[in-house]
Design a protein around this motif. Structure first.
Motif, mmCIF file in Angstrom:
data_model
loop_
_atom_site.group_PDB
_atom_site.id
_atom_site.type_symbol
_atom_site.label_atom_id
_atom_site.label_comp_id
_atom_site.label_asym_id
_atom_site.label_seq_id
_atom_site.Cartn_x
_atom_site.Cartn_y
_atom_site.Cartn_z
ATOM 1 N N ALA A 286 -5.088 17.100 -18.297
ATOM 2 C CA ALA A 286 -5.893 15.981 -17.803
ATOM 3 C C ALA A 286 -7.226 16.474 -17.265
ATOM 4 O O ALA A 286 -8.235 15.786 -17.353
ATOM 5 C CB ALA A 286 -5.134 15.225 -16.712
ATOM 6 N N HIS B 208 0.869 -1.160 0.000
ATOM 7 C CA HIS B 208 0.000 0.000 0.000
ATOM 8 C C HIS B 208 0.915 1.220 0.000
ATOM 9 O O HIS B 208 1.963 1.211 0.640
ATOM 10 C CB HIS B 208 -0.855 -0.050 1.271
ATOM 11 N N LEU C 297 0.742 11.561 -7.725
ATOM 12 C CA LEU C 297 0.379 11.594 -9.148
ATOM 13 C C LEU C 297 -0.168 10.246 -9.602
ATOM 14 O O LEU C 297 -1.209 10.157 -10.262
ATOM 15 C CB LEU C 297 1.604 11.954 -9.999
ATOM 16 N N VAL D 132 -4.769 3.542 -3.935
ATOM 17 C CA VAL D 132 -3.476 3.574 -3.261
ATOM 18 C C VAL D 132 -3.035 2.162 -2.854
ATOM 19 O O VAL D 132 -2.053 1.997 -2.155
ATOM 20 C CB VAL D 132 -3.509 4.481 -2.011
ATOM 21 N N PHE E 36 5.384 12.996 -3.968
ATOM 22 C CA PHE E 36 4.781 13.708 -5.090
ATOM 23 C C PHE E 36 4.434 12.720 -6.205
ATOM 24 O O PHE E 36 3.307 12.705 -6.736
ATOM 25 C CB PHE E 36 5.796 14.731 -5.609
ATOM 26 N N LEU F 261 5.529 10.578 -15.375
ATOM 27 C CA LEU F 261 6.163 11.486 -14.418
ATOM 28 C C LEU F 261 6.092 10.899 -13.011
ATOM 29 O O LEU F 261 7.083 10.883 -12.278
ATOM 30 C CB LEU F 261 5.447 12.836 -14.471
ATOM 31 N N GLU G 142 -13.184 6.700 -17.650
ATOM 32 C CA GLU G 142 -12.998 5.627 -16.677
ATOM 33 C C GLU G 142 -12.382 6.158 -15.389
ATOM 34 O O GLU G 142 -12.658 5.655 -14.310
ATOM 35 C CB GLU G 142 -12.075 4.517 -17.208
ATOM 36 N N ASP H 184 -5.269 9.146 -22.724
ATOM 37 C CA ASP H 184 -4.899 10.342 -23.491
ATOM 38 C C ASP H 184 -3.503 10.805 -23.076
ATOM 39 O O ASP H 184 -3.025 10.467 -22.002
ATOM 40 C CB ASP H 184 -5.955 11.436 -23.322
ATOM 41 N N THR I 220 1.447 11.281 -19.599
ATOM 42 C CA THR I 220 2.571 12.051 -19.070
ATOM 43 C C THR I 220 2.550 12.039 -17.546
ATOM 44 O O THR I 220 3.591 11.872 -16.905
ATOM 45 C CB THR I 220 2.508 13.505 -19.557
ATOM 46 N N ALA I 221 1.355 12.219 -16.966
ATOM 47 C CA ALA I 221 1.262 12.211 -15.509
ATOM 48 C C ALA I 221 1.708 10.864 -14.954
ATOM 49 O O ALA I 221 2.433 10.800 -13.957
ATOM 50 C CB ALA I 221 -0.168 12.509 -15.068
ATOM 51 N N LEU J 153 6.806 5.820 14.287
ATOM 52 C CA LEU J 153 7.766 6.681 13.570
ATOM 53 C C LEU J 153 8.038 7.930 14.387
ATOM 54 O O LEU J 153 9.192 8.362 14.538
ATOM 55 C CB LEU J 153 7.178 7.029 12.198
ATOM 56 N N ALA K 267 -3.941 9.431 -10.792
ATOM 57 C CA ALA K 267 -4.234 8.965 -12.154
ATOM 58 C C ALA K 267 -4.904 7.593 -12.131
ATOM 59 O O ALA K 267 -5.703 7.276 -13.011
ATOM 60 C CB ALA K 267 -2.947 8.913 -12.961
ATOM 61 N N ALA L 155 -1.998 13.446 -22.036
ATOM 62 C CA ALA L 155 -1.721 14.193 -20.811
ATOM 63 C C ALA L 155 -1.681 13.255 -19.608
ATOM 64 O O ALA L 155 -0.807 13.347 -18.754
ATOM 65 C CB ALA L 155 -2.787 15.259 -20.602
ATOM 66 N N GLN L 156 -2.630 12.312 -19.614
ATOM 67 C CA GLN L 156 -2.679 11.392 -18.486
ATOM 68 C C GLN L 156 -1.465 10.461 -18.487
ATOM 69 O O GLN L 156 -0.919 10.131 -17.444
ATOM 70 C CB GLN L 156 -3.954 10.575 -18.588
ATOM 71 N N ILE M 189 0.745 4.076 1.405
ATOM 72 C CA ILE M 189 1.002 4.710 2.702
ATOM 73 C C ILE M 189 2.096 3.958 3.451
ATOM 74 O O ILE M 189 2.978 4.553 4.062
ATOM 75 C CB ILE M 189 -0.296 4.748 3.534
ATOM 76 N N VAL M 190 2.039 2.617 3.376
ATOM 77 C CA VAL M 190 3.047 1.832 4.092
ATOM 78 C C VAL M 190 4.412 2.003 3.431
ATOM 79 O O VAL M 190 5.439 2.053 4.109
ATOM 80 C CB VAL M 190 2.628 0.359 4.161
ATOM 81 N N THR N 6 0.457 19.280 -17.706
ATOM 82 C CA THR N 6 -0.021 17.897 -17.580
ATOM 83 C C THR N 6 -1.367 17.838 -16.883
ATOM 84 O O THR N 6 -2.342 17.310 -17.419
ATOM 85 C CB THR N 6 0.988 17.078 -16.766
ATOM 86 N N LEU O 68 -6.806 0.944 -17.763
ATOM 87 C CA LEU O 68 -6.673 2.279 -18.355
ATOM 88 C C LEU O 68 -5.964 2.191 -19.702
ATOM 89 O O LEU O 68 -6.380 2.796 -20.688
ATOM 90 C CB LEU O 68 -5.871 3.145 -17.395
ATOM 91 N N LEU P 124 5.609 5.390 4.778
ATOM 92 C CA LEU P 124 5.908 5.358 6.215
ATOM 93 C C LEU P 124 7.110 4.466 6.492
ATOM 94 O O LEU P 124 7.976 4.808 7.290
ATOM 95 C CB LEU P 124 4.695 4.851 6.992
#
Lengths: 530, 245
Positions: free
Chosen positions: B166, A144, A196, A204, A192, A231, B173, A222, A227-228, B212, A200, A224-225, A146-147, B162, A216, A150
């Protein structure tokens, strides 16, 4: 959902059929040990050495909890998600956590022999160490986002403090500060990138993210997506590559190792790398089912592995400080260890199941585990040698190792064995490690990477041999007493004990290999799309 | 589509040039010109953001966004660290307002409480404690001004293109359905739902975060105890030759 329902759901998950808590016992033991050390120090101020024995007890218990051998019996622990999908419990995580805890056990003994930690600092040292190990255990079983975050933070944060442990040395504080600033930046970039990707893909949970990506891409995405997504993937790679010390993000390692004590350097070099590789396998494993993502990841990981390996070996040439030399050797080894991951990604097209015979991709993961199991002993031994020499000769400079063979022949022989093993010469386990990863590359048909790996082994010959040559052939400096480390002393005996597995694992590698196969078999590769 | 990209790239270039001119680099030359360039870049960027519909929403968004961006630029270009910290606080308040505007009450409150309330005050404390006898020279000039300005603005440009792309054309979807949105963030009790999610499904993550923080606390205690026991603490400090640089 009201409060009683919430409590009930938590109970069901942890103690009910999910059995999450019982699979989480090693981590709970580590936590309890941390608190026990802090309390023991407070309640029993005169019992100065309590920390060490408590840590030994806690680690042994945790190892016993993580390593029930029955889990490696046929078909046991096929792999399941615990804590509502936040963590994965399979034989891969059992194996890596076992390696980490075994290493920590050896490491704690090593610090007790080599480091003269002040008693009142001992408790904090052990608490930080256990905190880092706990984070690493979480990293290798992360399922996951978050794990992942962390766990990485928890593994890094104590290391920043440990790197600056010798507070009266400027180099040490500088190392800690550099490590902390770069580490924080890398964690920020990782977070970050993860947001992203999560945005997209709308999830998580790592396996769900992989499935969504497949859907997808099949439905058409598309630009742009896309690229995200790319990235985000690259930013996550930056975060993991920083922990791994892969090429463009390796620059902190030499400075940190030079500033930190050899003990802390050993910990960062082995445990931190092992955990980062486990995390890399987990992250890559979530997306290898998608053909497009697989092609992208193979190129990315192969490129990183090739450049990291070559850079580490070339940069090690000019080093005269043995810790810096080992730092570049660590970078090179991180490169070697990324090679089987590249092979795993390339091979992961077919699906496996916990009962099916080992697929080629799982064999690549097994190769990584074999390498890690051997690397643990040889790198710990190398840093232990540096630490013991520092205690006797008060120097980490290669020149002060000159003619060591005359004053401490046993120590020199062991050190030479470790260096030859790091290089990968046949009757030593380092050869077994390299052989298994090269076999994985052959079955993945990654010929360029294989050629680079073999070439690098030749390149590394010269600087490892230089250490041996200085120790044996050079004349000892006449202006001071030669350092003596008899094998009968505690330090010498410990060092000799570490070299035994370095040699023995070459002859007994069948057992290690079977263990790694069993661990990798649980990794479950599903495939999506055509 | 192409036009919008060109304008974004132009705004990025102008913005980085303006920011570079505005950053404190010793002399005072060009700061006004930098500010003018940055304003032009901001205007270009604003012309490319999608419209919100009603005039009130548009007006509130524009005001909050302007406060946030201007305060952020001021936070990195001021010479006095205390002013920087206060501008930073204003940025955070603006961000909190933006969160509120999109219906994330919890995030808005958390930003104000945690960042503007706790972290900013810590900043100010540290600044006041660390510099009792005036500001140091290294605080007055920005390091690697060119590199940081270019990196920051390029990052913003790439993300704007970007994410903006989007947003204008969301694939069917990926976007949650209207019913899901209604049941999720638009629900009046969505903070309670967030709490249930955090302490139900993600309980273990909260526990891990607690551990933590415990580790971080011990680490901080180790750093703070600096110099208290140097006598026993010298592992090998005085002995290592490499120290005498």
């Amino acid at each position: 959902m009201n409060f009683p329902e919430l409590i009930q759901s938590v109970f069901d998950d942890t103690l009910g059929p999910g059995q999450s808590l019982s699979l989480f016992r090693p981590e709970l033991t580590l936590c309890a040990t941390m608190i026990a050390i802090l309390l023991a120090r407070m309640i029993l101020p005169r019992w100065k050495t309590s920390g060490f024995y408590l840590v030994l007890l806690g680690l042994t218990l945790a190892l016993a909890f993580v390593f029930p051998w029955r889990w490696f019996a046929e078909g046991a622990l096929p792999g399941q998600e615990i804590f509502t999908g936040l963590l994965a419990a399979d034989r891969f995580s059992v194996a890596l956590r076992g390696l980490l805890l075994l290493f920590t056990l050896l490491f704690v003994t090593f610090t007790q022999i080599a480091g003269r930690w002040a008693p009142e600092d001992g408790a904090e040292f052990f608490v930080l160490l256990l905190g880092a190990v706990l984070g690493m255990c979480l990293m290798v079983s992360a399922n996951h986002v978050i794990v992942v975050l962390l766990g990485m933070e928890m593994a890094s944060l104590p290391c920043y403090v440990l790197a600056g442990w010798q507070r009266d040395r400027r180099v040490s504080s500088e190392a800690a500060l550099k490590y902390a600033v770069f580490g924080a930046a890398a964690a920020g970039i990782l977070l970050f990138g993860m947001s992203l990707l999560a945005g997209a893909l709308g999830s998580v949970h790592l396996p769900t993210m992989g499935r969504r990506l497949a859907e997808l891409l099949q439905a058409g995405v598309d630009p742009a997506q896309l690229t995200a997504l790319i990235l985000g993937g690259l930013m996550v790679t930056v975060g993991v590559a920083f922990k791994l010390a892969a090429f463009p993000f390796h620059f902190w390692i030499p400075d940190v190792f030079e500033g930190a004590t050899a003990e802390v350097a050993a910990f960062i070099s082995v445990a931190s790398k092992a955990a980062a590789l486990g995390l890399l396998v987990r992250l890559a494993g979530a997306f290898v089912g998608v053909p497009d993502a697989r092609q992208f990841l193979v190129v990315l990981v192969s490129l990183l592995a090739a450049v990291t390996c070559t850079f580490g070996n070339l940069a090690a040439y000019g080093q005269n400080n043995l810790k810096r030399l080992l730092a570049y050797s660590t970078i090179a080894h991180a490169g070697y260890m990324m090679m089987p991951v590249a092979a795993m990604i390339a091979l992961a097209g077919g699906q496996g199941s916990p009962d099916a015979p080992l697929s080629e991709a799982q064999k690549a993961v097994a190769a990584l585990l074999v390498y890690l199991g051997i690397y643990l002993f040889m790198n710990l031994a190398a840093f232990a040698g540096v630490a013991f020499m520092r205690n006797v000769a008060h120097s980490e400079d290669l020149r002060d190792y000159a003619g060591l063979v005359h004053s401490s022949p046993g120590f020199t022989v062991c050190m030479a064995i470790v260096m030859f093993s790091l290089l990968g010469i046949p009757p030593l386990s380092g050869f077994t490690a390299k052989w298994t990863i090269f076999l994985a590359l052959v079955s993945a048909k990654l010929w360029t990477l294989l050629a680079i790996g073999v070439l690098n082994t030749v390149l590394s010959l010269f600087y490892y041999l230089r250490v041996v040559k200085v120790m044996t052939l050079d004349a000892p400096p006449a202006d001071r007493a030669a350092p003596r480390i008899p094998l009968t002393s505690a330090a010498g005996a410990y060092f000799a004990m570490l070299t035994v597995p370095v040699v023995a694992l070459f002859f007994l590698w069948g057992g290690l290999s079977r263990w790694a196969d069993a661990a990798a078999q649980a990794l479950f590769f599903t495939t999506f799309g055509p | 589509m192409k036009d919008s990209h060109t304008i974004w790239i132009l705004a990025t270039l102008l913005g980085s040039l303006g920011l570079w001119l505005m950053l404190p680099r010793g002399g005072r030359r060009g700061r006004l010109a930098g500010a003018a360039l940055a304003v032009v870049a901001l205007g270009l960027a604003a012309s490319q953001t999608p419209r919100l519909g009603t005039w009130t929403a548009e007006g509130i968004f524009a005001a909050l966004a302007l406060v946030t961006v201007v305060a952020a630029a001021a936070a990195v270009t001021c010479r006095n660290p205390v002013y920087c910290a206060i501008w930073f606080g204003l940025t955070l308040l603006g961000t909190a307002g933006l969160f509120l505007l999109v219906g994330a009450q919890f995030l808005a409150a958390a930003t104000v409480v945690v960042y503007a309330g706790a972290i900013l005050v810590t900043f100010l404390f540290v600044l006041m404690l660390a510099q009792p006898e005036g500001k140091a020279a290294y605080d007055r000039a920005s390091w690697e001004a060119m590199l940081s300005a270019v990196t920051g603005v390029v990052l913003i440009g790439v993300l704007s293109i970007t994410v903006g792309g989007a947003l204008t054309a969301p694939p069917p979807e990926a976007a949650p359905s209207a019913a899901a949105v209604q049941a999720g963030v638009l629900r009046p009790q969505h903070v309670a739902a967030l709490g249930t999610e955090l302490f139900g499904r993600h309980l273990i993550a909260i526990q891990i975060a607690g551990t933590l923080l415990l580790t971080a606390l011990v680490g901080a205690a180790v750093i703070i105890a600096q110099g208290k026991n140097t006598k026993t603490d010298s592992i090998n400090s005085k002995e290592l030759k490499t120290d005498e640089e």
